[in-house]
Design a protein around this motif. Sequence first.
Motif, PDB file in Angstrom:
ATOM      1  N   ARG A  79      78.431  31.714  63.827  1.00  0.00           N
ATOM      2  CA  ARG A  79      78.120  31.752  62.136  1.00  0.00           C
ATOM      3  C   ARG A  79      78.541  32.371  61.362  1.00  0.00           C
ATOM      4  NH1 ARG A  79      72.687  30.995  61.934  1.00  0.00           N
ATOM      5  NH2 ARG A  79      72.465  29.362  63.854  1.00  0.00           N
ATOM      6  N   GLY A  80      77.776  34.124  61.196  1.00  0.00           N
ATOM      7  CA  GLY A  80      78.652  34.573  60.233  1.00  0.00           C
ATOM      8  C   GLY A  80      77.020  34.866  60.085  1.00  0.00           C
ATOM      9  N   GLN A  81      76.148  33.432  59.874  1.00  0.00           N
ATOM     10  CA  GLN A  81      74.847  33.746  58.780  1.00  0.00           C
ATOM     11  C   GLN A  81      73.326  33.855  59.600  1.00  0.00           C
ATOM     12  OE1 GLN A  81      75.712  29.633  57.135  1.00  0.00           O
ATOM     13  NE2 GLN A  81      76.275  30.864  55.175  1.00  0.00           N
ATOM     14  N   LEU A  82      72.867  33.812  59.021  1.00  0.00           N
ATOM     15  CA  LEU A  82      71.389  34.324  59.280  1.00  0.00           C
ATOM     16  C   LEU A  82      70.833  33.260  58.162  1.00  0.00           C
ATOM     17  CD1 LEU A  82      69.214  35.523  61.562  1.00  0.00           C
ATOM     18  CD2 LEU A  82      68.263  37.031  59.035  1.00  0.00           C
ATOM     19  N   ARG A  83      69.807  32.289  58.641  1.00  0.00           N
ATOM     20  CA  ARG A  83      69.139  31.181  58.609  1.00  0.00           C
ATOM     21  C   ARG A  83      67.730  31.244  58.180  1.00  0.00           C
ATOM     22  NH1 ARG A  83      70.818  25.719  61.502  1.00  0.00           N
ATOM     23  NH2 ARG A  83      69.523  27.677  63.165  1.00  0.00           N
ATOM     24  N   VAL A  84      67.925  31.803  56.494  1.00  0.00           N
ATOM     25  CA  VAL A  84      65.964  32.341  56.044  1.00  0.00           C
ATOM     26  C   VAL A  84      65.120  31.190  55.345  1.00  0.00           C
ATOM     27  CG1 VAL A  84      64.828  34.363  56.129  1.00  0.00           C
ATOM     28  CG2 VAL A  84      66.866  34.457  56.705  1.00  0.00           C
ATOM     29  N   GLY A  85      64.126  30.530  56.041  1.00  0.00           N
ATOM     30  CA  GLY A  85      63.309  29.733  55.021  1.00  0.00           C
ATOM     31  C   GLY A  85      62.597  30.719  54.494  1.00  0.00           C
ATOM     32  N   GLU A 117      67.644  43.925  55.998  1.00  0.00           N
ATOM     33  CA  GLU A 117      67.440  45.109  56.001  1.00  0.00           C
ATOM     34  C   GLU A 117      67.376  43.938  57.956  1.00  0.00           C
ATOM     35  OE1 GLU A 117      67.000  48.379  56.595  1.00  0.00           O
ATOM     36  OE2 GLU A 117      67.108  47.933  54.942  1.00  0.00           O
ATOM     37  N   VAL A 118      66.801  42.787  57.793  1.00  0.00           N
ATOM     38  CA  VAL A 118      67.313  42.493  59.431  1.00  0.00           C
ATOM     39  C   VAL A 118      69.133  41.626  59.327  1.00  0.00           C
ATOM     40  CG1 VAL A 118      67.330  40.082  60.335  1.00  0.00           C
ATOM     41  CG2 VAL A 118      65.135  41.293  59.593  1.00  0.00           C
ATOM     42  N   ALA A 119      69.687  41.294  58.127  1.00  0.00           N
ATOM     43  CA  ALA A 119      70.895  41.168  58.031  1.00  0.00           C
ATOM     44  C   ALA A 119      72.022  42.116  58.358  1.00  0.00           C
ATOM     45  CB  ALA A 119      71.194  40.921  56.772  1.00  0.00           C
ATOM     46  N   ASP A 120      71.321  43.355  58.083  1.00  0.00           N
ATOM     47  CA  ASP A 120      72.119  44.706  58.497  1.00  0.00           C
ATOM     48  C   ASP A 120      72.475  44.831  59.667  1.00  0.00           C
ATOM     49  OD1 ASP A 120      72.760  44.549  55.499  1.00  0.00           O
ATOM     50  OD2 ASP A 120      71.628  45.982  55.345  1.00  0.00           O
ATOM     51  N   ILE A 132      76.680  39.717  58.289  1.00  0.00           N
ATOM     52  CA  ILE A 132      76.373  38.898  58.359  1.00  0.00           C
ATOM     53  C   ILE A 132      75.576  38.276  57.420  1.00  0.00           C
ATOM     54  CG2 ILE A 132      73.725  37.351  60.186  1.00  0.00           C
ATOM     55  CD1 ILE A 132      76.301  37.942  61.516  1.00  0.00           C
ATOM     56  N   VAL A 133      75.880  37.140  56.016  1.00  0.00           N
ATOM     57  CA  VAL A 133      75.210  37.138  55.476  1.00  0.00           C
ATOM     58  C   VAL A 133      73.635  36.168  55.860  1.00  0.00           C
ATOM     59  CG1 VAL A 133      75.662  35.527  53.091  1.00  0.00           C
ATOM     60  CG2 VAL A 133      77.342  36.531  55.038  1.00  0.00           C
ATOM     61  N   PRO A 134      72.658  36.263  54.745  1.00  0.00           N
ATOM     62  CA  PRO A 134      71.695  35.359  55.000  1.00  0.00           C
ATOM     63  C   PRO A 134      71.744  34.456  54.062  1.00  0.00           C
ATOM     64  CG  PRO A 134      71.193  37.367  53.454  1.00  0.00           C
ATOM     65  CD  PRO A 134      73.002  38.296  54.219  1.00  0.00           C
ATOM     66  N   THR A 135      71.363  34.269  54.435  1.00  0.00           N
ATOM     67  CA  THR A 135      71.277  32.205  53.842  1.00  0.00           C
ATOM     68  C   THR A 135      70.083  31.911  53.338  1.00  0.00           C
ATOM     69  OG1 THR A 135      71.985  30.301  55.683  1.00  0.00           O
ATOM     70  CG2 THR A 135      73.836  31.402  54.475  1.00  0.00           C
ATOM     71  N   PHE A 353      70.590  31.508  47.238  1.00  0.00           N
ATOM     72  CA  PHE A 353      69.973  30.796  48.174  1.00  0.00           C
ATOM     73  C   PHE A 353      70.541  29.181  47.958  1.00  0.00           C
ATOM     74  CE2 PHE A 353      67.232  29.287  44.388  1.00  0.00           C
ATOM     75  CZ  PHE A 353      66.867  29.584  43.406  1.00  0.00           C
ATOM     76  N   GLU A 354      70.402  28.537  48.378  1.00  0.00           N
ATOM     77  CA  GLU A 354      70.956  27.244  48.882  1.00  0.00           C
ATOM     78  C   GLU A 354      70.309  26.450  47.581  1.00  0.00           C
ATOM     79  OE1 GLU A 354      73.155  25.289  51.118  1.00  0.00           O
ATOM     80  OE2 GLU A 354      73.570  27.923  51.603  1.00  0.00           O
ATOM     81  N   VAL A 355      70.540  25.507  46.916  1.00  0.00           N
ATOM     82  CA  VAL A 355      70.045  25.238  46.090  1.00  0.00           C
ATOM     83  C   VAL A 355      69.150  23.798  46.565  1.00  0.00           C
ATOM     84  CG1 VAL A 355      70.335  24.351  43.148  1.00  0.00           C
ATOM     85  CG2 VAL A 355      70.918  27.233  44.019  1.00  0.00           C
ATOM     86  N   SER A 356      69.996  23.293  46.877  1.00  0.00           N
ATOM     87  CA  SER A 356      70.214  21.899  47.348  1.00  0.00           C
ATOM     88  C   SER A 356      68.513  21.548  48.249  1.00  0.00           C
ATOM     89  CB  SER A 356      71.370  21.623  48.405  1.00  0.00           C
ATOM     90  OG  SER A 356      71.122  22.469  49.710  1.00  0.00           O
ATOM     91  N   LYS A 357      68.131  22.812  48.824  1.00  0.00           N
ATOM     92  CA  LYS A 357      66.849  23.178  49.963  1.00  0.00           C
ATOM     93  C   LYS A 357      65.787  22.871  49.182  1.00  0.00           C
ATOM     94  CE  LYS A 357      69.455  22.695  53.854  1.00  0.00           C
ATOM     95  NZ  LYS A 357      69.040  21.671  54.467  1.00  0.00           N
ATOM     96  N   VAL A 358      65.731  23.340  47.596  1.00  0.00           N
ATOM     97  CA  VAL A 358      64.538  23.174  46.616  1.00  0.00           C
ATOM     98  C   VAL A 358      64.247  22.395  45.994  1.00  0.00           C
ATOM     99  CG1 VAL A 358      64.383  24.762  44.715  1.00  0.00           C
ATOM    100  CG2 VAL A 358      65.375  25.766  46.531  1.00  0.00           C
ATOM    101  N   PRO A 359      63.284  21.933  45.627  1.00  0.00           N
ATOM    102  CA  PRO A 359      62.390  20.292  45.363  1.00  0.00           C
ATOM    103  C   PRO A 359      63.320  19.908  43.850  1.00  0.00           C
ATOM    104  CG  PRO A 359      61.049  21.918  46.357  1.00  0.00           C
ATOM    105  CD  PRO A 359      62.113  22.444  46.503  1.00  0.00           C
ATOM    106  N   GLU A 360      63.940  19.479  43.076  1.00  0.00           N
ATOM    107  CA  GLU A 360      64.812  19.656  41.600  1.00  0.00           C
ATOM    108  C   GLU A 360      63.959  20.000  40.586  1.00  0.00           C
ATOM    109  OE1 GLU A 360      67.209  16.334  39.495  1.00  0.00           O
ATOM    110  OE2 GLU A 360      65.944  15.356  41.229  1.00  0.00           O
ATOM    111  N   HIS A 361      62.628  19.132  40.586  1.00  0.00           N
ATOM    112  CA  HIS A 361      62.501  20.584  39.273  1.00  0.00           C
ATOM    113  C   HIS A 361      60.858  20.436  40.630  1.00  0.00           C
ATOM    114  CE1 HIS A 361      64.854  18.596  36.613  1.00  0.00           C
ATOM    115  NE2 HIS A 361      64.479  17.620  36.900  1.00  0.00           N
ATOM    116  N   TYR A 362      60.723  22.626  40.114  1.00  0.00           N
ATOM    117  CA  TYR A 362      59.832  22.513  40.698  1.00  0.00           C
ATOM    118  C   TYR A 362      58.790  22.473  40.329  1.00  0.00           C
ATOM    119  CZ  TYR A 362      56.253  26.453  42.401  1.00  0.00           C
ATOM    120  OH  TYR A 362      55.425  26.784  42.807  1.00  0.00           O
ATOM    121  N   ASN A 363      57.391  22.281  40.675  1.00  0.00           N
ATOM    122  CA  ASN A 363      56.102  22.138  40.011  1.00  0.00           C
ATOM    123  C   ASN A 363      54.928  22.531  40.880  1.00  0.00           C
ATOM    124  OD1 ASN A 363      53.777  21.015  38.769  1.00  0.00           O
ATOM    125  ND2 ASN A 363      55.280  18.761  38.329  1.00  0.00           N
TER     126      ASN A 363
END
Lengths: 373, 248
Positions: A79-85, A117-120, A132-135, A353-363
């Motif tokens: 994938r070339g990506q590390l999906r990190v929460g 560090e993990v991604a490197d 490996i790109v951390p997303t 970071f992935e903007v789509s995964k974030v609540p629209e108006h962070y409260n």
Amino acid sequence: MALYNRSSILNSMIVGRSIISVRSITQRLRHLLKEYGSQGIVPFLIGLGLFLQGCGLVFDAVELVQPLARDEMSAICSRGQLRVGISVEPFRPFVFPAVFTDEGVRVTGLDVELIREVADALTTYCGGQKPIVPTLHLTRFRDLFIEMNEGHLDLFVSSIGGNVPGARPVGLWYSIPYFHNGGIGAIIQKPEVAERVRAQFQKQAGNPDTLAAIQEGLSGLTVAAQKGRTSYLYAEANLKNIRLLICDSLPAAVETKDPRIDVILSKHSILDYVTKHVWPDWHLLTRNDGTPLILTQEYFSIVTVEENGRLQWFLNNLLYRLEESGRLEQMRRRWLEEDYAPTRRAATEGLPFEVSKVPEHYNQGHCRLATGR
Amino acid sequence: MKSRMFLFISLSLVFFLAWSSIGWAQAPREETEKTAQHLATLLNVGRLIVQRNQALINDPRIGNKGFTPEVFEHEVVDEFIRQTTIDLKHLSSHLPSLAKELLPVLLQSSKEVVADAQLVINQRGIGYKNFIPATFGSQAARKFSNRSYVKIKQTALNPRNLKNMPDAYEENLLKRLATKLPVDASFTEWIDNETTLRSVTPIYYSQDCLVCHGNPKGILDISGYPREGAKEGESCCAISIQIPVNKR
């Protein structure tokens, strides 16, 4: 033997010949179900159990000969990506609030540096051909666990305690610690609260019992903790005589005026940072000698799912090496002890970071009284 | 007589053709220079709108600030009309075709920067978010430049963002500007055998800028950079534009 191991079943399904055998097995199962349906389910289930046991052996044998299914490490490499929460609620200095920089929106903090560090290390593991790109997926703290279980993340990091009872949901795995001194602490505004607790310690006269002093000292007071975090679990389990306020975030606790909060419980290292840099009106609750009062020891871990055995070993080995080389200690000092501007660090070393995964108006949410206590 | 008439007609024709070719060459040059000026003004207007809304953006008590891309666009359009009499929503046919092509691209790029920043802008409980004229300008210029053969860049002699370091041409001009009184004009020049227009529009420190860039010099500002010790009206930086004529 992994009798119901998902990956071994999947493997056998991928192998051409096994697909035929799985189909014929399914047909036989249907036939057996019809045949034994009228005569009772128990003999059928016994037969099925025996049958599946053999099936597991076949699956494992196939996997041994031809391990076709990709493990989580190969998946990350291809994938070339590390999906990190990462938690959208800021836990400074582990995760700072997202800021705008010349490069766009970025997050930074000790946890973010650890992710780099993990991604490197993964880049090296994967052959170093492509990085490996951390997303980063910024999401509410409570949703990290759901996202992880639903397979949307490879791992998550957000100053998560791995050794507090009740903190580990089923199906998740916690790494060896990357941060050791993460005990639960408390902050207050009114000096009389500190006096109450110190009076309890004085009564103990040379035989300190922090839990007893806290239970008595905070009795009848309004104490806030963030839902799902280890401080909340601590309060639920140990502090029966308090008015417990459940808050959606630490900023929500600080902002709440009604009811007036006497004490906020959270991770000591976070409270230490925010009382110095963000909310100077709040003060760390200390012992009689002025040292910070730690209610219980806690360490922080990286979290992934239980099935990711290879990733788990990779993470543990990496963390051990980073500790051994002094790199982790350097990172901890850099974020917890040095004087720095997080915005500037975000500009130079922050991650998008992935903007789509974030609540629209962070409260930051609000606080409410815990019921049924 | 006939030969004289022929000579006169020939010379007239040569003169006419030479004049008209100069005219043809002159027209695109002027259009390009005007376009560069409009682009610099538009980027600067975007920065100004961000600056005007800075208190709102940095208000930690409010979650949704309502500073949406649409609100930003509306304010930019109004301010741009005030400064240039050009309505970005209904571009006049008198405007150079190059400007008609590029101004909407820059406006769209600027709006997208505001859209990207919504998460940051709308965080409650967090004051300073680093969404300021400089960071807005850097991103808007980069987005625009990625979509166009025209390059826009914010630059300064000692920029905080090293990606905004001046090239030799910009450095030379910025050094000259630093010793001059403020001027309300761009500096334009055709280089590389008249094939590329370079335009540099100076920006001067206003009172609002000095919160971060003023005194005490060397002491860190809210974003962690050392203050420059600047004074109101001093040359701060510039918007640099490069338009190659043959790449359309």
